[in-house]
Design a protein around this motif. Structure first.
Motif, mmCIF file in Angstrom:
data_model
loop_
_atom_site.group_PDB
_atom_site.id
_atom_site.type_symbol
_atom_site.label_atom_id
_atom_site.label_comp_id
_atom_site.label_asym_id
_atom_site.label_seq_id
_atom_site.Cartn_x
_atom_site.Cartn_y
_atom_site.Cartn_z
ATOM 1 N N THR A 121 24.859 15.984 46.380
ATOM 2 C CA THR A 121 24.750 16.300 47.811
ATOM 3 C C THR A 121 24.619 17.805 48.026
ATOM 4 O O THR A 121 23.787 18.271 48.815
ATOM 5 N N ILE A 122 25.449 18.585 47.306
ATOM 6 C CA ILE A 122 25.350 20.050 47.373
ATOM 7 C C ILE A 122 23.955 20.500 46.928
ATOM 8 O O ILE A 122 23.318 21.363 47.562
ATOM 9 N N TYR A 123 23.491 19.914 45.845
ATOM 10 C CA TYR A 123 22.171 20.199 45.273
ATOM 11 C C TYR A 123 21.084 19.972 46.344
ATOM 12 O O TYR A 123 20.195 20.822 46.555
ATOM 13 N N PHE A 124 21.157 18.817 47.029
ATOM 14 C CA PHE A 124 20.145 18.461 48.027
ATOM 15 C C PHE A 124 20.159 19.449 49.195
ATOM 16 O O PHE A 124 19.097 19.865 49.683
ATOM 17 N N PHE A 125 21.347 19.843 49.643
ATOM 18 C CA PHE A 125 21.437 20.840 50.718
ATOM 19 C C PHE A 125 20.818 22.171 50.277
ATOM 20 O O PHE A 125 20.151 22.854 51.064
ATOM 21 N N GLY A 126 21.029 22.543 49.021
ATOM 22 C CA GLY A 126 20.428 23.764 48.489
ATOM 23 C C GLY A 126 18.915 23.691 48.485
ATOM 24 O O GLY A 126 18.223 24.655 48.864
ATOM 25 N N MET A 127 18.360 22.531 48.087
ATOM 26 C CA MET A 127 16.903 22.353 48.069
ATOM 27 C C MET A 127 16.322 22.440 49.486
ATOM 28 O O MET A 127 15.276 23.058 49.700
ATOM 29 N N CYS A 128 17.033 21.821 50.437
ATOM 30 C CA CYS A 128 16.559 21.858 51.828
ATOM 31 C C CYS A 128 16.604 23.286 52.387
ATOM 32 O O CYS A 128 15.688 23.719 53.095
ATOM 33 N N THR A 129 17.671 24.003 52.057
ATOM 34 C CA THR A 129 17.791 25.397 52.513
ATOM 35 C C THR A 129 16.656 26.244 51.952
ATOM 36 O O THR A 129 16.048 27.061 52.663
ATOM 37 N N LEU A 130 16.344 26.048 50.670
ATOM 38 C CA LEU A 130 15.263 26.796 50.030
ATOM 39 C C LEU A 130 13.916 26.466 50.686
ATOM 40 O O LEU A 130 13.089 27.351 50.919
ATOM 41 N N THR A 131 13.709 25.187 50.990
ATOM 42 C CA THR A 131 12.464 24.769 51.641
ATOM 43 C C THR A 131 12.317 25.404 53.020
ATOM 44 O O THR A 131 11.237 25.888 53.387
ATOM 45 N N LEU A 132 13.418 25.427 53.780
ATOM 46 C CA LEU A 132 13.379 26.041 55.108
ATOM 47 C C LEU A 132 13.098 27.536 55.019
ATOM 48 O O LEU A 132 12.359 28.097 55.840
ATOM 49 N N SER A 133 13.664 28.196 53.994
ATOM 50 C CA SER A 133 13.456 29.640 53.842
ATOM 51 C C SER A 133 12.001 29.980 53.535
ATOM 52 O O SER A 133 11.556 31.103 53.777
ATOM 53 N N PHE A 160 17.733 32.640 51.392
ATOM 54 C CA PHE A 160 17.061 32.217 50.166
ATOM 55 C C PHE A 160 18.052 32.093 49.005
ATOM 56 O O PHE A 160 18.095 31.057 48.310
ATOM 57 N N PHE A 161 18.868 33.123 48.776
ATOM 58 C CA PHE A 161 19.773 33.095 47.625
ATOM 59 C C PHE A 161 20.952 32.150 47.845
ATOM 60 O O PHE A 161 21.514 31.621 46.877
ATOM 61 N N PHE A 162 21.315 31.906 49.111
ATOM 62 C CA PHE A 162 22.336 30.899 49.390
ATOM 63 C C PHE A 162 21.843 29.529 48.928
ATOM 64 O O PHE A 162 22.569 28.778 48.247
ATOM 65 N N GLY A 163 20.605 29.195 49.284
ATOM 66 C CA GLY A 163 20.022 27.929 48.844
ATOM 67 C C GLY A 163 19.882 27.868 47.339
ATOM 68 O O GLY A 163 20.174 26.837 46.702
ATOM 69 N N LEU A 164 19.454 28.985 46.732
ATOM 70 C CA LEU A 164 19.236 29.028 45.288
ATOM 71 C C LEU A 164 20.535 28.799 44.522
ATOM 72 O O LEU A 164 20.569 28.038 43.531
ATOM 73 N N TYR A 165 21.623 29.399 44.973
ATOM 74 C CA TYR A 165 22.889 29.263 44.236
ATOM 75 C C TYR A 165 23.633 27.972 44.595
ATOM 76 O O TYR A 165 24.488 27.522 43.821
ATOM 77 N N LEU A 166 23.292 27.349 45.733
ATOM 78 C CA LEU A 166 23.767 25.982 45.955
ATOM 79 C C LEU A 166 23.135 25.048 44.920
ATOM 80 O O LEU A 166 23.790 24.137 44.399
ATOM 81 N N ILE A 167 21.859 25.285 44.611
ATOM 82 C CA ILE A 167 21.171 24.505 43.576
ATOM 83 C C ILE A 167 21.837 24.726 42.217
ATOM 84 O O ILE A 167 22.059 23.784 41.451
#
Length: 584
Positions: A121-133, A160-167
């Motif tokens: 779930t954390i991974y998916f939120f990170g991917m979505c954040t990266l896509t939005l960025s 961008f880096f928030f999404g990347l490090y969630l991944i």
């Protein structure tokens, strides 16, 4: 009251009869609700498609980000080459350190299923954040105007880096759990299922490389030609599919109970052994403390038989007169079971085998570094088509996809006839074969480089930083050999660290095997630093100069081949002395 006791006794008798008849699993696995589980309806290959589908989609998502990340940093965030490379390596290093977090949580508290669920779930939120960025104009840096490229704002960097490090947190959390959870679907106490478990690890690695092949070809093209919003959105979609695939098999899964913190248990053994350091270990190992009932005191773990090595640790299981008189055996910081002591012994015995994997990972790291630099100085044109040097790593993936079915369907049955082993070769033999092939891989790279330098000298290109007219396709054998070495060593490691680890430490041991990849990269950098330092003394050009035509990259490859050979000899010695785990 009497009737209730009679019913309970009757239920226990029926359960024992079912276990002895083979209807229930014998390795302590349970269903989703924690009840003993029937073999016929659960686990085995019927549960594996959901796990393999999850892994294939997750790896496609991961490599869909990782493969081309440096291009996004330089082209869209307008970072310099050094800054972009540093950010990528830092992120990738983090991806191989965070498995320790997921492993401890899985083994100690949550179990592998819920750890995978939470971190996915954390991974998916990170991917979505990266896509939005990469999609929303306010979150994207402005495009370059001529040679002027405006820097990203702090807010754009932060998103961008928030999404990347969630991944990084998500992929690290599930990485040590998925392979172990898949192997949990096969009963260790059933010889037929043990054979299938060995095959599972082969197809698990096959799934990884199918995902990697799609992302390194199709997704990279989409990112470069159709836009980064779509290029990041597709991996996010596949991560969603990975989660869906995983949850779809819930009713079929077998679950292992978490056994409490493995790190705490190890420290308890050390403290108890130190506290009783003046006591003498009894000759009769049955006098050491162990629970009297059928199951281990450690939740989710079978009992481990006593071994004769590292007797100093056995002192943690000595029952003192004071403990005998008081009848209090409940303080694990003063008295540990034999199983708990054996857990620590197993980790210590596994350490030399684990350490030899670091050198192999250093060899594997050359695929994305020195092999690419070597390819840049060759003829990359095939007719009118130009081959990017980095794209030759596809042949490593193709090699893995080629060798996995060959190994599983042809080599194993043939080897089984000669070795009489369930899986054809033991895990240790398989890893040893991989280490030998890695020597051949580095030797092949050295031979190609020797030929390239000889041609550069013949054509008077030594002082010119230009490609030498030798086809880049001559690199294919080294990539293909590296893929074959992967199939033996990396898959052998997955098997070894699952089978030989204590039941309640399997995620942790899987995380430690993944850690060799990170340490191998660090070792490669260290070797490169030493080689550069010693070969550039007194104003010499050095083995690895900016102009490879005047350097000696072949010497560097021969050095790694020699280190790999020495590593193989050390491994052979350690493997020959390794004592297998014995579980009740």
């Amino acid at each position: 009251m009497g009737s209730m006791d009679e019913e309970r006794s009757l239920l226990e008798a029926e359960l024992n009869q079912a276990e002895s008849s083979g209807l229930y699993t014998g390795d302590g696995s349970v269903d989703f609700n924690g009840n003993p589980i029937l073999k016929q309806n659960t686990g085995n290959w019927r549960a594996c498609p959901f796990i393999l589908g999850n892994e294939c989609c997750e790896r496609l998502a991961y490599y869909g980000i990782a493969t081309n990340l440096v291009s996004y940093l330089t082209k869209k965030l307008h970072e310099g080459n050094v800054s972009a490379a540093r950010n990528v390596t830092t992120w990738q290093g983090t991806c191989y350190l965070t498995p320790l977090i997921g492993a401890v949580l899985a083994d100690a508290y949550w179990g592998r299923y819920w750890t995978i669920a939470a971190f996915s779930t954390i991974y998916f939120f990170g991917m979505c954040t990266l896509t939005l960025s990469a999609s929303i104009p306010a979150l994207k840096p402005a495009e370059c105007v001529g040679s002027i490229c405006p820097s990203a704002t702090p807010a754009q960097y932060a998103v961008f880096f928030f999404g990347l490090y969630l991944i990084a947190l998500g992929t690290g959390g599930i990485k040590p759990c998925v392979s172990s959870f898949g192997a949990d679907q096969f009963d260790d106490t059933d010889p037929n299922e043990r054979v299938k478990k060995g095959s599972f690890f082969n197809w698990f690695y096959f799934s990884i490389n199918i995902g990697a092949l799609i992302s390194s070809s199709l997704l990279v093209w989409i990112q470069d030609n159709a836009g980064w919003g779509l290029g990041f959105g597709i991996p996010a979609l596949f991560m969603g599919l990975a989660i869906g695939s995983f949850f779809s098999g819930t009713a079929l899964y077998r679950f292992q109970r978490p056994g409490g913190s493995p790190i705490t248990r190890m420290f308890q053994v050390l403290v108890a052994a130190f506290h009783k350091r003046s006591l003498k270990v009894p000759e009769d190992s049955t006098l050491l403390y162990e629970t009297g009932d059928k199951h281990s005191a450690i939740e989710g773990s079978r009992k481990l038989e006593h071994s004769e090595e590292l007797k100093c640790l056995d002192k943690a299981a000595i029952v003192t007169d004071v403990e005998t008189k008081s009848g209090d055996f409940s303080n694990p910081w003063r008295l540990c079971t034999v199983t708990q002591v054996e857990e620590l012994k197993i980790l210590i015995r596994m350490f030399p085998i684990w350490a030899t994997g670091i050198v192999f990972s250093a060899v594997y790291a050359q695929m994305s570094t020195m092999f690419v630099e070597q390819g840049m100085m060759t003829d990359t044109k095939i007719g009118s088509f130009t081959i990017p040097p980095a794209s030759l790593s596809t042949f490593d993936v193709i090699s893995v996809i080629f060798w996995v079915p060959i190994y599983d369907r042809i080599i194993v049955p043939i080897a089984r006839k000669f070795t009489r082993k369930e899986r054809g070769f033991s895990e240790l033999q398989r890893m040893g074969i991989g280490l030998f092939i890695s020597v051949l891989c580095m030797s092949a790279a050295a031979v190609v480089e020797t030929r390239r330098l000889h041609l550069a000298k013949e054509l008077d290109l030594v002082d010119k930083q230009v490609a030498v007219p030798i086809s880049i396709l001559w690199q294919i054998p080294q990539y293909f050999l590296l893929g074959a070495a992967e199939v033996c060593t990396f898959i052998g490691q997955l098997e070894f660290f699952y089978d030989q680890s204590p039941d309640a430490m399997r995620s942790l041991c899987s995380a430690l095997s993944l850690l060799t990849t990170s340490l191998g990269n660090y070792l490669s950098s260290f070797i490169l630093t030493l080689v550069t330092y010693f070969t550039t003394k007194d104003g010499q050009i050095g083995w690895i100069s900016d102009n490879l035509n005047e350097g000696h990259l072949d010497y560097f490859f021969w050095l790694l081949a020699g280190l790999s050979f020495l590593n193989m000899l050390v491994y052979t010695l350690c493997a020959s002395r390794y004592k297998q785990k014995k579980a009740s």
